[in-house]
Design an enzyme around this catalytic site. Structure first.
Site, PDB file in Angstrom:
ATOM      1  N   LYS A  54       0.610  -0.997   0.006  1.00  0.00           N
ATOM      2  CA  LYS A  54       0.232  -0.168   0.292  1.00  0.00           C
ATOM      3  C   LYS A  54       1.071   1.214   0.361  1.00  0.00           C
ATOM      4  O   LYS A  54       0.824   2.728  -0.796  1.00  0.00           O
ATOM      5  CB  LYS A  54      -1.280  -0.057   1.339  1.00  0.00           C
ATOM      6  CG  LYS A  54      -2.185  -1.194   0.775  1.00  0.00           C
ATOM      7  CD  LYS A  54      -2.932  -1.166   2.358  1.00  0.00           C
ATOM      8  CE  LYS A  54      -3.848  -1.882   2.143  1.00  0.00           C
ATOM      9  NZ  LYS A  54      -4.812  -2.988   3.290  1.00  0.00           N
ATOM     10  N   GLN A  98      -5.479  -1.733   9.240  1.00  0.00           N
ATOM     11  CA  GLN A  98      -4.501  -2.804   8.660  1.00  0.00           C
ATOM     12  C   GLN A  98      -5.372  -4.280  10.347  1.00  0.00           C
ATOM     13  O   GLN A  98      -4.849  -4.404  10.608  1.00  0.00           O
ATOM     14  CB  GLN A  98      -3.452  -2.699   8.374  1.00  0.00           C
ATOM     15  CG  GLN A  98      -2.423  -4.766   7.743  1.00  0.00           C
ATOM     16  CD  GLN A  98      -3.508  -4.436   6.255  1.00  0.00           C
ATOM     17  OE1 GLN A  98      -3.943  -3.621   5.434  1.00  0.00           O
ATOM     18  NE2 GLN A  98      -4.234  -6.012   6.141  1.00  0.00           N
ATOM     19  N   ASP A 121     -11.572   2.338   3.385  1.00  0.00           N
ATOM     20  CA  ASP A 121     -11.563   0.776   3.280  1.00  0.00           C
ATOM     21  C   ASP A 121     -13.404   0.294   3.535  1.00  0.00           C
ATOM     22  O   ASP A 121     -13.288  -0.205   2.851  1.00  0.00           O
ATOM     23  CB  ASP A 121     -11.176  -0.053   4.655  1.00  0.00           C
ATOM     24  CG  ASP A 121     -10.083  -0.389   4.905  1.00  0.00           C
ATOM     25  OD1 ASP A 121     -10.039  -0.913   3.015  1.00  0.00           O
ATOM     26  OD2 ASP A 121      -9.818  -1.349   5.772  1.00  0.00           O
TER      27      ASP A 121
END
Ligand code: NDP
Length: 283
Positions: A54, A98, A121
């Site tokens: 990322k 995460q 997300d």
């Protein structure tokens, strides 16, 4: 029949290039760069790889990467305090935590603390609700990346019988909602589903995200079906494979995603796309 490959790597590269061009144009017009904050708690090896990828994607697209790696023993209160700070930081447009997080931290509490407007997300109940009511704002990246891949390939979905195998909040459920919004007819399968092979064999489009190597057999696939493999499994020899028997399924499908190089690259490109949307108030 031998299927055509849905080349996620290529489509994601094109998407990332168009995102970079938009950033360049916005910066040239005097606007700030999109800022993406990736919070990682602890040192889960798979998460380290994802976070590094990322970070590289952010840099290549011209984003500000404001990653925070916190020790595994960081308290939930400290993670929440960091999220509050990032929620209030105008240079940060997207925030993700995460997963998985260490056991002493409740992922639901963490996700719900992220401002829905910065939830790139797409896991906050607000954004899941928007998707479920057919008015998505920030949609979960993996399923939305699958939709982009199908759209860019020109595959029409209206009226298809779609079977989604896996019903997680990250993959299966939002995938089903995306396909429903595209007017496919949806069956969602999970660990309690009876006659899985039969259900898959009726699918014009099958999407699998389970996490079991080669679980869906090639001979379950209907002739001419579109086959999307979300699974990423590392085998003992270090190689990666999906949840579908690729070689056998390829002989029956019309389109199929490889692993690696299929859905995975689309996920990160979609994360950038969501952050770009927030930064520049795009639709
Ligand atoms: P989860 O473990 O959260 O969910 C797995 C789902 O599969 C559950 O709904 C479970 O059912 C279902 N399941 C388990 N066993 C069976 C079975 N025998 N038959 C039918 N369904 C079954 O996994 P994730 O959704 O997070 O991830 C799934 C896979 O996708 C993994 O390989 C992961 O690495 C990959 N992934 C890939 C991404 C990408 O970018 N390509 C992004 C995210 C994930 P139940 O609900 O009943 O427990």
């Amino acid at each position: 029949m031998s299927a055509s490959i849905l080349d996620g790597k290529l489509i994601a590269a094109e998407l990332r290039e168009s995102i970079k061009q938009e950033v360049d144009a916005q910066v040239a017009a005097g606007n700030i760069r999109p800022g993406l904050a990736v919070i990682m708690v602890g040192e889960d090896p798979a998460s380290q790889v994802y976070v590094r990828n990322k970070k590289i994607a952010c840099e290549k697209a011209g984003f500000n990467d404001v990653s925070e790696v916190l020790p595994a023993n960081t308290s939930q209160a400290d993670v929440l305090a960091l999220i509050d700070q990032l929620n209030n930081d105008p240079t940060v447009h997207g925030i993700i935590v995460q997963l998985p997080v260490p056991k002493h931290i409740d992922p639901k509490t963490i996700i719900e603390r992220i401002s829905p407007a910065k939830d790139v997300d797409g896991f906050h109940p607000y954004n899941v609700g928007r998707l479920a009511t057919g008015a998505p704002q920030l949609a979960p990246c993996t399923p939305h990346g699958v939709m982009t891949m199908l759209e860019k390939t020109g595959i029409p979905l209206r009226g298809l019988n779609a079977v989604v195998v896996g019903a997680s909040n990250i993959v299966g459920v939002p995938m089903a909602l995306e396909l429903l919004n595209a007017r496919a007819t949806i069956t969602v399968c999970h660990s309690a589903t009876k006659d899985l092979a039969q259900k898959v064999s009726e699918a014009d489009l099958v999407v699998v995200g389970v996490g079991i190597p080669n679980m869906v057999k090639g001979d379950w696939i209907k002739e001419g079906a579109i086959v999307i493999d979300v699974g990423i499994n590392r085998l003992d020899d270090g190689s990666l494979c999906g949840d579908i028997e690729f070689e056998a399924a390829k002989e029956r499908a019309s389109w199929i995603t490889p692993v690696p190089g299929g859905v995975g690259p689309m996920t990160i490109a979609t994360l950038l796309q969501n952050t770009l949307k927030v930064a520049y108030h795009l639709d």
